[in-house]
Design a protein around this motif. Sequence first.
Motif, short mmCIF file in Angstrom:
data_model
loop_
_atom_site.label_atom_id
_atom_site.label_comp_id
_atom_site.label_asym_id
_atom_site.label_seq_id
_atom_site.Cartn_x
_atom_site.Cartn_y
_atom_site.Cartn_z
N ASP A 57 0.85 -1.20 0.00
CA ASP A 57 0.00 0.00 0.00
C ASP A 57 0.88 1.24 0.00
O ASP A 57 1.90 1.29 0.70
CB ASP A 57 -0.91 0.03 1.23
N ARG A 58 0.49 2.24 -0.79
CA ARG A 58 1.27 3.47 -0.84
C ARG A 58 1.16 4.19 0.49
O ARG A 58 0.09 4.26 1.09
CB ARG A 58 0.75 4.37 -1.98
N ILE A 59 2.28 4.70 0.97
CA ILE A 59 2.31 5.46 2.22
C ILE A 59 1.61 6.80 1.98
O ILE A 59 1.81 7.44 0.96
CB ILE A 59 3.76 5.69 2.69
N LYS A 60 0.79 7.20 2.91
CA LYS A 60 0.05 8.47 2.80
C LYS A 60 1.01 9.66 2.91
O LYS A 60 1.97 9.63 3.69
CB LYS A 60 -1.00 8.57 3.91
N PRO A 61 0.76 10.71 2.15
CA PRO A 61 1.66 11.87 2.16
C PRO A 61 1.91 12.49 3.54
O PRO A 61 3.02 12.89 3.83
CB PRO A 61 0.97 12.87 1.24
N ASN A 62 0.90 12.55 4.39
CA ASN A 62 1.10 13.19 5.70
C ASN A 62 1.84 12.29 6.69
O ASN A 62 2.26 12.76 7.75
CB ASN A 62 -0.24 13.64 6.29
N TYR A 63 2.04 11.04 6.36
CA TYR A 63 2.74 10.10 7.25
C TYR A 63 4.16 10.59 7.55
O TYR A 63 4.62 10.55 8.69
CB TYR A 63 2.77 8.71 6.61
#
Length: 173
Positions: free
Chosen positions: A90-96
């Motif tokens: 799963d792609r890591i979320k930008p705000n992570y």
Amino acid sequence: MGLKWSAIDLIHRTITIKHTVTTGSLNGKYITIEKDRTKNKPSRRTLPLVDTFYDLLIRLKQRQDINQRQFKESYCRDYLDYIYVDELGDRIKPNYISQNFNLTLKKLRMPHIRFHDLRHSCASLLLSKGVSMKEVQEWLGHSDYSTTANIYSHLEYSTKIASADKMSEVIKI
């Protein structure tokens, strides 16, 4: 966050910034926005891939390949071209990144800065090592030289001293 494997040339050791992933709000709902373009034309740039990041990317690709084989059908295949994915693909979320950056700073008892401030640190270090303002502009992807110069010109004082010394050598009265 938007870095894809297709942007990496392992043979010529370059990295091309050409795709972005960010977040936004649409009808009150938080969404991830993918674009095959950057904020402006100079933001799309090709940079040399330094050895440290080359080695890191090789390890990341190997880890992704292992995870795909290990997790089989459970591995998400929607983001195979993305570099920054979790163990299940799963792609890591930008705000992570920005959220965890703050936690890392606290854990290491370092002063708080915004993740984006690392760009300033990068520019400062490059300028202190004698990299020209034009080259810094290209690394940062600023659309205009004056943007870079207006933000970072105060950091060039050491280069002014060096150029003054050179001028002094030439003038010798």
